[in-house]
Design a protein around this motif. Structure first.
Motif, PDB file in Angstrom:
ATOM      1  N   ASP A  79      11.865   1.801 -10.909  1.00  0.00           N
ATOM      2  CA  ASP A  79      11.108   0.728 -10.263  1.00  0.00           C
ATOM      3  C   ASP A  79      10.962   1.051  -8.780  1.00  0.00           C
ATOM      4  O   ASP A  79      11.616   0.455  -7.926  1.00  0.00           O
ATOM      5  N   ILE A  80      10.108   2.040  -8.463  1.00  0.00           N
ATOM      6  CA  ILE A  80       9.915   2.457  -7.085  1.00  0.00           C
ATOM      7  C   ILE A  80       8.422   2.503  -6.779  1.00  0.00           C
ATOM      8  O   ILE A  80       7.613   2.840  -7.640  1.00  0.00           O
ATOM      9  N   PRO A  81       8.033   2.148  -5.564  1.00  0.00           N
ATOM     10  CA  PRO A  81       6.613   2.172  -5.218  1.00  0.00           C
ATOM     11  C   PRO A  81       6.135   3.575  -4.889  1.00  0.00           C
ATOM     12  O   PRO A  81       6.856   4.365  -4.296  1.00  0.00           O
ATOM     13  N   ALA A  82       4.917   3.879  -5.295  1.00  0.00           N
ATOM     14  CA  ALA A  82       4.283   5.136  -4.915  1.00  0.00           C
ATOM     15  C   ALA A  82       2.930   4.880  -4.288  1.00  0.00           C
ATOM     16  O   ALA A  82       2.376   5.719  -3.609  1.00  0.00           O
ATOM     17  N   ALA A  83       2.391   3.669  -4.539  1.00  0.00           N
ATOM     18  CA  ALA A  83       1.085   3.295  -4.006  1.00  0.00           C
ATOM     19  C   ALA A  83       1.061   1.782  -3.798  1.00  0.00           C
ATOM     20  O   ALA A  83       1.884   1.052  -4.347  1.00  0.00           O
ATOM     21  N   ALA A  84       0.100   1.336  -2.989  1.00  0.00           N
ATOM     22  CA  ALA A  84       0.001  -0.098  -2.701  1.00  0.00           C
ATOM     23  C   ALA A  84      -1.444  -0.480  -2.408  1.00  0.00           C
ATOM     24  O   ALA A  84      -2.206   0.324  -1.870  1.00  0.00           O
ATOM     25  N   LEU A  85      -1.802  -1.692  -2.786  1.00  0.00           N
ATOM     26  CA  LEU A  85      -3.072  -2.309  -2.412  1.00  0.00           C
ATOM     27  C   LEU A  85      -2.782  -3.253  -1.255  1.00  0.00           C
ATOM     28  O   LEU A  85      -1.998  -4.193  -1.404  1.00  0.00           O
ATOM     29  N   VAL A  86      -3.402  -2.991  -0.119  1.00  0.00           N
ATOM     30  CA  VAL A  86      -3.130  -3.768   1.096  1.00  0.00           C
ATOM     31  C   VAL A  86      -4.394  -4.525   1.487  1.00  0.00           C
ATOM     32  O   VAL A  86      -5.403  -3.923   1.862  1.00  0.00           O
ATOM     33  N   GLU A  87      -4.327  -5.850   1.403  1.00  0.00           N
ATOM     34  CA  GLU A  87      -5.473  -6.693   1.778  1.00  0.00           C
ATOM     35  C   GLU A  87      -5.410  -7.011   3.269  1.00  0.00           C
ATOM     36  O   GLU A  87      -4.369  -7.450   3.780  1.00  0.00           O
ATOM     37  N   PRO A 112       8.343  12.794   6.093  1.00  0.00           N
ATOM     38  CA  PRO A 112       7.502  13.827   6.691  1.00  0.00           C
ATOM     39  C   PRO A 112       6.323  14.215   5.820  1.00  0.00           C
ATOM     40  O   PRO A 112       5.935  15.364   5.771  1.00  0.00           O
ATOM     41  N   ARG A 113       5.763  13.295   5.075  1.00  0.00           N
ATOM     42  CA  ARG A 113       4.523  13.555   4.339  1.00  0.00           C
ATOM     43  C   ARG A 113       3.581  12.385   4.610  1.00  0.00           C
ATOM     44  O   ARG A 113       3.833  11.254   4.187  1.00  0.00           O
ATOM     45  N   PRO A 114       2.507  12.611   5.339  1.00  0.00           N
ATOM     46  CA  PRO A 114       1.576  11.523   5.666  1.00  0.00           C
ATOM     47  C   PRO A 114       0.992  10.903   4.414  1.00  0.00           C
ATOM     48  O   PRO A 114       0.691  11.587   3.437  1.00  0.00           O
ATOM     49  N   VAL A 115       0.841   9.600   4.446  1.00  0.00           N
ATOM     50  CA  VAL A 115       0.250   8.890   3.320  1.00  0.00           C
ATOM     51  C   VAL A 115      -1.267   9.088   3.322  1.00  0.00           C
ATOM     52  O   VAL A 115      -1.855   9.515   4.314  1.00  0.00           O
ATOM     53  N   ARG A 116      -1.890   8.776   2.196  1.00  0.00           N
ATOM     54  CA  ARG A 116      -3.347   8.842   2.073  1.00  0.00           C
ATOM     55  C   ARG A 116      -3.879   7.432   1.899  1.00  0.00           C
ATOM     56  O   ARG A 116      -3.236   6.584   1.293  1.00  0.00           O
ATOM     57  N   ALA A 117      -5.075   7.204   2.411  1.00  0.00           N
ATOM     58  CA  ALA A 117      -5.679   5.878   2.310  1.00  0.00           C
ATOM     59  C   ALA A 117      -7.147   6.001   1.930  1.00  0.00           C
ATOM     60  O   ALA A 117      -7.829   6.954   2.306  1.00  0.00           O
ATOM     61  N   SER A 118      -7.629   5.021   1.180  1.00  0.00           N
ATOM     62  CA  SER A 118      -9.040   4.955   0.799  1.00  0.00           C
ATOM     63  C   SER A 118      -9.399   3.494   0.590  1.00  0.00           C
ATOM     64  O   SER A 118      -8.518   2.635   0.452  1.00  0.00           O
ATOM     65  N   LEU A 119     -10.698   3.218   0.599  1.00  0.00           N
ATOM     66  CA  LEU A 119     -11.138   1.857   0.295  1.00  0.00           C
ATOM     67  C   LEU A 119     -10.858   1.563  -1.175  1.00  0.00           C
ATOM     68  O   LEU A 119     -11.015   2.427  -2.037  1.00  0.00           O
ATOM     69  N   ALA A 120     -10.446   0.354  -1.444  1.00  0.00           N
ATOM     70  CA  ALA A 120     -10.089  -0.020  -2.813  1.00  0.00           C
ATOM     71  C   ALA A 120     -11.330  -0.091  -3.707  1.00  0.00           C
ATOM     72  O   ALA A 120     -12.450  -0.284  -3.234  1.00  0.00           O
ATOM     73  N   ARG A 121     -11.103   0.065  -5.010  1.00  0.00           N
ATOM     74  CA  ARG A 121     -12.153  -0.073  -6.020  1.00  0.00           C
ATOM     75  C   ARG A 121     -11.715  -1.125  -7.038  1.00  0.00           C
ATOM     76  O   ARG A 121     -10.512  -1.335  -7.245  1.00  0.00           O
ATOM     77  N   PRO A 122     -12.652  -1.799  -7.680  1.00  0.00           N
ATOM     78  CA  PRO A 122     -12.293  -2.893  -8.602  1.00  0.00           C
ATOM     79  C   PRO A 122     -11.300  -2.490  -9.679  1.00  0.00           C
ATOM     80  O   PRO A 122     -10.407  -3.279 -10.028  1.00  0.00           O
ATOM     81  N   GLU A 123     -11.420  -1.273 -10.219  1.00  0.00           N
ATOM     82  CA  GLU A 123     -10.540  -0.878 -11.326  1.00  0.00           C
ATOM     83  C   GLU A 123      -9.097  -0.677 -10.892  1.00  0.00           C
ATOM     84  O   GLU A 123      -8.204  -0.514 -11.739  1.00  0.00           O
ATOM     85  N   MET A 124      -8.812  -0.713  -9.591  1.00  0.00           N
ATOM     86  CA  MET A 124      -7.443  -0.550  -9.106  1.00  0.00           C
ATOM     87  C   MET A 124      -6.628  -1.836  -9.209  1.00  0.00           C
ATOM     88  O   MET A 124      -5.396  -1.801  -9.082  1.00  0.00           O
ATOM     89  N   PHE A 125      -7.268  -2.968  -9.450  1.00  0.00           N
ATOM     90  CA  PHE A 125      -6.601  -4.266  -9.441  1.00  0.00           C
ATOM     91  C   PHE A 125      -6.202  -4.671 -10.860  1.00  0.00           C
ATOM     92  O   PHE A 125      -7.078  -4.830 -11.723  1.00  0.00           O
TER      93      PHE A 125
END
Length: 220
Positions: A79-87, A112-125
């Motif tokens: 039970d660990i996070p690897a990704a997140a949806l941030v509103e 020491p590993r930069p995260v990646r970010a992108s605009l959310a898409r409907p199928e991610m919710f």
């Protein structure tokens, strides 16, 4: 003679009225959802130790965080996070946050590993509503059906991906453990140096040395 009595306009069908109300509600619900998608960003490559508070603090320099929803990975037993949806507050903030994280190394949680970010898409919710007018159909497949071979291949691919995910997660957890140990060593060393300096100042050593070398500590 035949007497015909006018009954006026026909009565409205209550079922049709209810369906119309439900349709309007579904359209509004999906429109609200689409607006939420536009002001939400998707962040992955997160450290397992990252919390909601850490993400809020990291993004506070460019946006106001409304909510953070971690994306569950059901292919692993951890039970660990690897990704997140941030509103965020609006679409403009979402685009600014994504641009910032693309242009600069954006490290969250000290990893020491930069995260990646992108605009959310409907199928991610996971809680996305169905588009108005859409229907879902379910079909049981048996061996010999045209789609059976394709589904079998997808099942085998999912199992292989699960094994690869497990190996990756174990490697990440080992890296986290090693990094935490290194950070603790640095913290202990810094604490020792500050504690040593504080003791030197308090016991008068600095004052005695200043007097011996005729240095005015209060000059300036």
């Amino acid at each position: 003679d035949v007497h015909v009595e006018s009954l006026g306009a026909p009565m409205a069908n209550p079922n049709e009225h209810a369906e119309g109300m439900m349709g309007e509600h579904a359209e509004k619900e999906y429109a609200d959802f689409e607006a939420r998608v536009k002001r939400t960003i998707y962040i992955d490559h997160l450290s397992p130790v990252v919390t909601r508070q850490v993400i809020r603090a990291a993004l506070s320099q460019c946006a106001h965080v409304v909510s953070v929803e971690f994306v569950e990975n059901y292919t692993i037993p951890y039970d660990i996070p690897a990704a997140a949806l941030v509103e965020l507050d609006d679409e403009s903030q979402a685009r600014s946050a994504v641009d910032l994280m693309r242009d600069f190394p954006f490290i969250i949680g000290g990893m020491p590993r930069p995260v990646r970010a992108s605009l959310a898409r409907p199928e991610m919710f996971p809680d996305r509503p169905s588009p108005p007018g859409s229907k879902m159909e379910f079909l049981w497949l048996k061996q010999g059906d045209p789609e059976y071979d394709g589904m079998s291949k997808l099942k085998s691919l999912a199992k292989r991906q699960e094994a690869e995910n497990m190996a990756l997660i174990k490697n990440i957890l080992e890296e986290e453990k090693e990094l935490a140990a290194q950070q603790q060593i640095m913290l202990d060393a810094n604490y020792y140096k500050y504690d040593l300096l504080e003791n030197i100042v308090q016991n008068g050593t600095v004052k005695n040395l200043a007097g011996h070398y005729r240095v005015n500590l209060f000059d300036g």
